[in-house]
Motif scaffolding. Structure first.
Motif, PDB file in Angstrom:
ATOM      1  N   ILE A   5       0.853  -1.188   0.000  1.00  0.00           N
ATOM      2  CA  ILE A   5       0.000   0.000   0.000  1.00  0.00           C
ATOM      3  C   ILE A   5       0.890   1.239   0.000  1.00  0.00           C
ATOM      4  CG2 ILE A   5      -1.827   1.232   1.204  1.00  0.00           C
ATOM      5  CD1 ILE A   5      -2.649  -1.377   2.489  1.00  0.00           C
ATOM      6  N   THR A   6       0.765   2.038  -1.037  1.00  0.00           N
ATOM      7  CA  THR A   6       1.603   3.230  -1.180  1.00  0.00           C
ATOM      8  C   THR A   6       0.734   4.482  -1.170  1.00  0.00           C
ATOM      9  OG1 THR A   6       1.499   3.062  -3.590  1.00  0.00           O
ATOM     10  CG2 THR A   6       3.362   2.010  -2.487  1.00  0.00           C
ATOM     11  N   ILE A   7       1.372   5.599  -0.958  1.00  0.00           N
ATOM     12  CA  ILE A   7       0.682   6.895  -0.952  1.00  0.00           C
ATOM     13  C   ILE A   7       0.866   7.564  -2.296  1.00  0.00           C
ATOM     14  CG2 ILE A   7       0.599   9.180   0.115  1.00  0.00           C
ATOM     15  CD1 ILE A   7       1.516   7.921   2.703  1.00  0.00           C
ATOM     16  N   GLU A   8      -0.228   8.047  -2.868  1.00  0.00           N
ATOM     17  CA  GLU A   8      -0.203   8.765  -4.132  1.00  0.00           C
ATOM     18  C   GLU A   8      -1.000  10.058  -3.988  1.00  0.00           C
ATOM     19  OE1 GLU A   8      -1.764   6.202  -7.077  1.00  0.00           O
ATOM     20  OE2 GLU A   8      -0.110   4.745  -6.970  1.00  0.00           O
ATOM     21  N   PRO A   9      -0.672  11.073  -4.787  1.00  0.00           N
ATOM     22  CA  PRO A   9      -1.471  12.308  -4.749  1.00  0.00           C
ATOM     23  C   PRO A   9      -2.919  12.020  -5.097  1.00  0.00           C
ATOM     24  CG  PRO A   9       0.590  12.669  -5.932  1.00  0.00           C
ATOM     25  CD  PRO A   9       0.485  11.189  -5.688  1.00  0.00           C
ATOM     26  N   SER A  10      -3.837  12.597  -4.351  1.00  0.00           N
ATOM     27  CA  SER A  10      -5.255  12.361  -4.591  1.00  0.00           C
ATOM     28  C   SER A  10      -5.743  13.212  -5.756  1.00  0.00           C
ATOM     29  CB  SER A  10      -6.049  12.711  -3.327  1.00  0.00           C
ATOM     30  OG  SER A  10      -5.848  14.069  -2.984  1.00  0.00           O
ATOM     31  N   PRO A  11      -6.830  12.828  -6.412  1.00  0.00           N
ATOM     32  CA  PRO A  11      -7.388  13.645  -7.501  1.00  0.00           C
ATOM     33  C   PRO A  11      -7.780  15.035  -7.004  1.00  0.00           C
ATOM     34  CG  PRO A  11      -8.358  11.448  -7.483  1.00  0.00           C
ATOM     35  CD  PRO A  11      -7.561  11.577  -6.223  1.00  0.00           C
ATOM     36  N   GLY A  15      -8.732  15.722  -1.698  1.00  0.00           N
ATOM     37  CA  GLY A  15      -7.751  15.679  -0.629  1.00  0.00           C
ATOM     38  C   GLY A  15      -8.407  15.611   0.732  1.00  0.00           C
ATOM     39  N   ARG A  16      -7.583  15.575   1.757  1.00  0.00           N
ATOM     40  CA  ARG A  16      -8.115  15.511   3.122  1.00  0.00           C
ATOM     41  C   ARG A  16      -8.934  16.754   3.439  1.00  0.00           C
ATOM     42  NH1 ARG A  16      -5.131  13.475   8.519  1.00  0.00           N
ATOM     43  NH2 ARG A  16      -6.358  14.582  10.051  1.00  0.00           N
ATOM     44  N   LYS A  17      -8.476  17.899   2.950  1.00  0.00           N
ATOM     45  CA  LYS A  17      -9.212  19.148   3.095  1.00  0.00           C
ATOM     46  C   LYS A  17      -9.697  19.597   1.728  1.00  0.00           C
ATOM     47  CE  LYS A  17      -8.433  19.879   7.538  1.00  0.00           C
ATOM     48  NZ  LYS A  17      -9.504  19.976   8.541  1.00  0.00           N
ATOM     49  N   ARG A  18     -10.827  20.260   1.679  1.00  0.00           N
ATOM     50  CA  ARG A  18     -11.371  20.720   0.406  1.00  0.00           C
ATOM     51  C   ARG A  18     -10.512  21.845  -0.161  1.00  0.00           C
ATOM     52  NH1 ARG A  18     -16.732  24.334   1.997  1.00  0.00           N
ATOM     53  NH2 ARG A  18     -15.635  25.867   3.278  1.00  0.00           N
ATOM     54  N   ARG A 227       2.050  21.063   6.533  1.00  0.00           N
ATOM     55  CA  ARG A 227       0.644  20.719   6.758  1.00  0.00           C
ATOM     56  C   ARG A 227      -0.203  21.033   5.526  1.00  0.00           C
ATOM     57  NH1 ARG A 227      -2.593  19.955  11.239  1.00  0.00           N
ATOM     58  NH2 ARG A 227      -0.797  20.325  12.584  1.00  0.00           N
ATOM     59  N   HIS A 228       0.068  22.175   4.871  1.00  0.00           N
ATOM     60  CA  HIS A 228      -0.713  22.577   3.699  1.00  0.00           C
ATOM     61  C   HIS A 228      -0.612  21.532   2.591  1.00  0.00           C
ATOM     62  CE1 HIS A 228      -2.595  25.383   0.875  1.00  0.00           C
ATOM     63  NE2 HIS A 228      -1.704  24.970  -0.007  1.00  0.00           N
ATOM     64  N   ILE A 229       0.584  21.024   2.347  1.00  0.00           N
ATOM     65  CA  ILE A 229       0.763  20.002   1.307  1.00  0.00           C
ATOM     66  C   ILE A 229       0.110  18.691   1.738  1.00  0.00           C
ATOM     67  CG2 ILE A 229       2.478  18.648   0.042  1.00  0.00           C
ATOM     68  CD1 ILE A 229       4.365  21.040   0.280  1.00  0.00           C
ATOM     69  N   PHE A 230       0.251  18.344   3.013  1.00  0.00           N
ATOM     70  CA  PHE A 230      -0.256  17.061   3.521  1.00  0.00           C
ATOM     71  C   PHE A 230      -1.776  16.983   3.396  1.00  0.00           C
ATOM     72  CE2 PHE A 230      -1.613  14.065   6.745  1.00  0.00           C
ATOM     73  CZ  PHE A 230      -0.703  13.033   6.627  1.00  0.00           C
ATOM     74  N   VAL A 231      -2.479  18.058   3.721  1.00  0.00           N
ATOM     75  CA  VAL A 231      -3.945  18.005   3.743  1.00  0.00           C
ATOM     76  C   VAL A 231      -4.573  18.387   2.409  1.00  0.00           C
ATOM     77  CG1 VAL A 231      -4.001  18.465   6.213  1.00  0.00           C
ATOM     78  CG2 VAL A 231      -4.150  20.379   4.619  1.00  0.00           C
TER      79      VAL A 231
END
Length: 264
Positions: A5-11, A15-18, A227-231
């Motif tokens: 299971i890997t992490i990829e950029p979400s569409p 993301g976690r935040k709108r 944090r901005h990039i993560f969420v």
């Protein structure tokens, strides 16, 4: 943990935040209103129709098209470049210092030719006609021309904007986040298709400290930057702490991971 299971950029928008919709901000609406057309262009009233200036040879159709092109984008940078594109600056032949009401005027530092582009070609007009057609202030045009003539640099927007100075830091943070190993998810919701989970003992602050401890001084970032990039870029959650877990469940789950035969 499961290494598959890997992490990829979400569409976009997942993301976690709108994502932020800046078009609805008051500041953005005021900016668009500030640089939108406020009045219709005016027909020349200067009376020039000579070999050098041909203001009266323009038609209202040509004036309207030129005005529409200048407001194609409600952006200060676009409009400033449009004005510079239709102005030709030269060194004045006779700068002169005329005396008017006992006050000596400053000598001219630049001579400007204003041009309107039509289907027939370029037509030279006076400053009064140029200002009336564009519907902007005379001071703004003079300030743009003076700045470009003195510095030779195109005017830039000074009310903020996006900078690419930290692009290498952003890429380093993304590489670090995507290198983290995820936990095996057992949630059955639709969002788990794109959502990944990290162990419950981690959080964003700990991940930021881990990143800063691994990179050199030039790639270190602030917590808000991380944090901005993560969420915004990823859809990552943290598992809930495991309470009252049955030992048999843990035993069977670990055995299943080691078995390679699908029938077993």
């Amino acid at each position: 943990m499961d290494s598959d299971i890997t992490i990829e950029p979400s569409p976009a928008g997942k993301g976690r935040k709108r994502l932020v919709n800046k078009q609805e901000w008051k500041r953005e609406k005021a900016k668009i209103k500030r640089y939108s057309r406020k009045r219709l262009p005016e027909f020349p009233t200067c009376g020039h129709k000579t070999k050098k200036l041909q203001c009266l040879s323009l038609t209202m159709t040509e004036i309207g098209k030129f005005n529409e092109k200048s407001y194609h984008q409600a952006s200060k940078s676009y409009q400033d470049l449009f004005i510079l594109k239709h102005c030709v600056t030269n060194k004045p032949i006779r700068p002169g210092t005329k005396i008017k009401e006992n006050v000596r005027n400053k000598p001219k530092t630049v001579s400007v030719q204003y041009k309107i582009i039509t289907s027939k070609g370029q037509i030279c007009v006076c400053e009064k006609t140029f200002v009336a057609i564009l519907g902007v202030g005379r001071n703004r045009i003079e300030r743009i021309i003076k700045q470009y003539h003195e510095t030779g640099v195109l005017p830039v927007k000074r009310r903020g904007g996006v900078s690419n100075k930290s692009a290498h830091k952003k890429q380093a943070v993304q590489n670090f986040i995507e290198s983290i190993t995820c936990c095996e998810t057992h949630y059955a919701r639709n969002k788990t298709v794109i959502r990944r989970y990290l162990p419950c003992e981690l959080n964003i602050v700990k991940l930021w400290k881990m990143y800063d401890s691994k990179v050199n001084e030039q790639l270190k970032v602030k917590q808000c930057f991380f944090r901005h990039i993560f969420v915004r870029k990823y859809n990552i959650g943290f598992e809930s702490p495991k309470v009252d877990v049955w030992s048999k469940c843990l035993q069977f789950s670990e055995k299943i991971k080691k078995i390679t035969d699908p029938h077993e």
